[in-house]
Scaffold this active site. Structure first.
Site, short mmCIF file in Angstrom:
data_model
loop_
_atom_site.label_atom_id
_atom_site.label_comp_id
_atom_site.label_asym_id
_atom_site.label_seq_id
_atom_site.Cartn_x
_atom_site.Cartn_y
_atom_site.Cartn_z
N SER A 1 -23.22 -29.09 -19.29
CA SER A 1 -24.39 -28.58 -18.56
C SER A 1 -24.45 -27.07 -18.40
O SER A 1 -25.48 -26.54 -17.99
CB SER A 1 -24.47 -29.23 -17.18
OG SER A 1 -24.86 -30.58 -17.30
N LYS B 1 -28.11 -22.43 -9.65
CA LYS B 1 -28.54 -23.83 -9.73
C LYS B 1 -28.59 -24.42 -8.32
O LYS B 1 -27.66 -24.18 -7.52
CB LYS B 1 -27.50 -24.56 -10.60
CG LYS B 1 -27.78 -25.98 -10.98
CD LYS B 1 -26.69 -26.46 -11.93
CE LYS B 1 -26.94 -27.84 -12.47
NZ LYS B 1 -25.90 -28.24 -13.46
N SER C 1 -27.65 -29.61 -17.70
CA SER C 1 -28.50 -29.70 -16.53
C SER C 1 -28.77 -28.36 -15.84
O SER C 1 -29.62 -28.28 -14.97
CB SER C 1 -27.86 -30.65 -15.51
OG SER C 1 -26.60 -30.16 -15.09
#
Lengths: 63, 466
Positions: free
Chosen positions: B179, B80, B155
């Site tokens: 997330s 990420k 996320s």
């Protein structure tokens, strides 16, 4: 918590942040969704403090 | 397996160790798939082909000379785009940091690099990790490899899409309200949100420090364990990182007590509930003792979590909200603005209530069972267009559905592992959470590994990734 959009705009403005009316409406709805938190917060003892959480985690780490 | 990209991380590591496969072959297999699939999924923000090839060559040279840095030396990963790397651009999925170069390297990335793992690139994420669907108006939505018209969840959207599509062998994500687990559920992966304080957050973009955690998204629970072991441990750069032994997921599960929630998860759809009950039966067959357990006020805890999240996120973003509000997408600006109107006593009450809520959970639930088994999300992956609510008044309701079952465990600081637990009639993955006492990741991994060895859902691969 119930805070109307116009009040939210004023609160944000006092912090130097401008919100549009639609945005303030969204914030108002978002704040209203937090209402269930009060059920637990209202049961708090006078002595409760944030550090208790960290103390419990530390104790659990030593188990 | 003819395509090495289809191996699990653990299998790839064993093949590297046995010298029947090279890191260069693994990296090329991933880059081929990235070239073929990644653009359609919108999984990557940046692909670092030449750096990855050079790192693979160096890894193979180390192996040939018997100087491998670790069993993970040469494994291709991607992360990420919120973990800082000195002198590299780290966008945090935002316009505000589109060209920002980090001055430090996140501890988790430094640890993985020291073990010889290879970073293939940076992955799609919600703007500033503040969104649970996988929508990002700057980047476009990330698409679910099981059905491109469905969301990945967020996320850690790109982390889930990339690992599910076999573009990387594992990925790091962050979990402040779900997330890691939400996208793991939607994309058929194992995702571990560790105990708050298990993994250093130094050099990771903050969202809500009281809730932020870092963990792996992986194809299997076994892989998730390998990655978690690689990144956990004390860190002078993060005083909250606990000095404890790494979790160990080995051992039998016979006699372990697993609780099914008696309440708090009523919104779960029928297929999700069936998957939970089926998983409970498998664990029971393997020797676990399953019972139904009374639950605390999950909805109330969930909103205490949001109170903390909104207030802390607004604090971190206050300067940019004043000076560059136009650089946020409407949804993230509206969510951040919620924190501006939370009264200070309400925020402090939410922090004061945390200790009693955790104590009550430990006495009431974990006094009777070793692990809680519950849905990760109430529904399988929704359509992209039905969840694209931007900053409208529908936002709180739609987004809240994504994290209502994950967020409470961030507030309580507890470890929670989402494991693949089957598919709907439409072929969409369903995940289940195993939740334990603080620092009981090993026990959760033990249950998860035993279940996955029996159920073998991880062997299902998205159609376009086969």
């Amino acid at each position: 918590m119930d805070i109307d959009p116009e009040t939210i705009r004023k609160v944000a403005q006092a912090q130097g942040i401008l919100l549009g009316s639609e945005e303030a409406g969204t914030v108002s709805a978002s704040l209203a969704s937090l209402a269930p938190a009060r059920r637990l917060a209202e049961r708090l003892s006078f002595e409760a403090e944030p550090a208790t959480f960290h103390a419990i985690l530390a104790r659990e780490g030593r188990r | 397996v003819s395509d090495p990209a289809l191996l699990t991380l653990a299998e790839a590591a064993r093949r590297l160790e046995a010298r029947t496969l090279t890191s260069a072959e693994l990296v090329e297999a991933c880059l081929d798939r990235i070239a073929a699939i990644a653009l359609g999924l919108n999984a990557f923000i940046a692909v670092e082909e030449e750096e990855a090839r050079a790192a693979a060559a160096a890894s193979d040279a180390r192996r040939r000379s018997g100087r491998a840095l670790s069993p993970l030396d040469g494994i291709p990963l991607a992360h990420k785009d919120m973990f800082y790397r000195r002198d590299h651009i780290v966008t945090c999925g935002s316009a505000l940091r589109r060209d920002w170069r980090a001055g430090t390297t996140a501890t988790v990335l430094a640890r993985l690099e020291a073990m010889g793992t290879i970073q293939l690139g940076t992955l799609h994420m919600a703007e500033f990790a503040f969104g649970p669907t996988g929508h990002n108006a700057h980047l476009g939505p990330c698409r679910n490899p099981w059905d491109r018209e469905r969301i990945t969840g967020g996320s850690s959207s790109g982390s889930a899409a990339a690992v599910a599509a076999r573009l990387a062998f594992g990925a790091l994500g962050s979990d402040t309200g779900g997330s890691i687990r939400t996208p793991s559920h939607f994309c058929g992966l194992a995702g571990m949100k560790p105990t708050w304080g298990r993994v250093s957050r130094a050099g990771a973009m903050p969202l809500s420090p009281s809730l932020d955690t870092i963990g792996p998204l992986a194809r299997t629970v076994e892989d998730a364990e390998l990655l978690l072991k690689a990144i956990c441990g004390p860190d002078p750069e993060d005083p909250t990182a606990a000095d404890l032994p790494a979790p160990d997921g080995g051992g039998p599960i016979a006699g372990l007590r697993v609780g099914l929630p008696a309440s708090g998860f009523e919104d779960a759809d029928a297929e999700t509930v069936q998957a939970m009950e089926a998983m409970a039966r498998v664990l029971e067959r393997l020797g676990a003792v399953v019972s139904t357990i009374g639950m605390p006020d999950i909805a109330g805890i969930s909103m205490l979590a949001n109170t903390v999240l909104f207030a802390e996120a607004a604090s971190h973003h206050g300067t940019w909200l004043r000076e560059r509000p136009q650089d946020y997408t409407p949804q993230v600006r509206a969510r951040l603005s919620t924190g501006l109107a939370i009264p200070a006593p309400a925020y402090i009450d939410a922090l004061r209530a945390r200790g009693p809520a955790l104590a009550s959970m430990l006495d009431g639930v974990f006094g009777r069972v070793d692990a809680l088994l519950c849905p990760t999300v109430a529904v399988p992956a929704p359509h992209i267009d039905r969840t694209d609510v931007a900053g409208s008044v529908r936002m709180a309701g739609v987004l809240g559905l994504m994290t209502q079952y994950t967020r409470p465990f961030n507030y309580l600081g507890l470890p929670a592992l989402s494991v693949p637990a089957g598919f709907t009639a439409d072929g969409l993955p369903v995940g289940m959470q195993l939740v334990g006492r603080p620092f009981a990741e090993g026990l959760l991994l033990r249950l998860g590994r035993a279940y996955e060895r029996e159920a073998r859902w991880h062997e299902h691969v998205p159609p376009e990734a086969r």
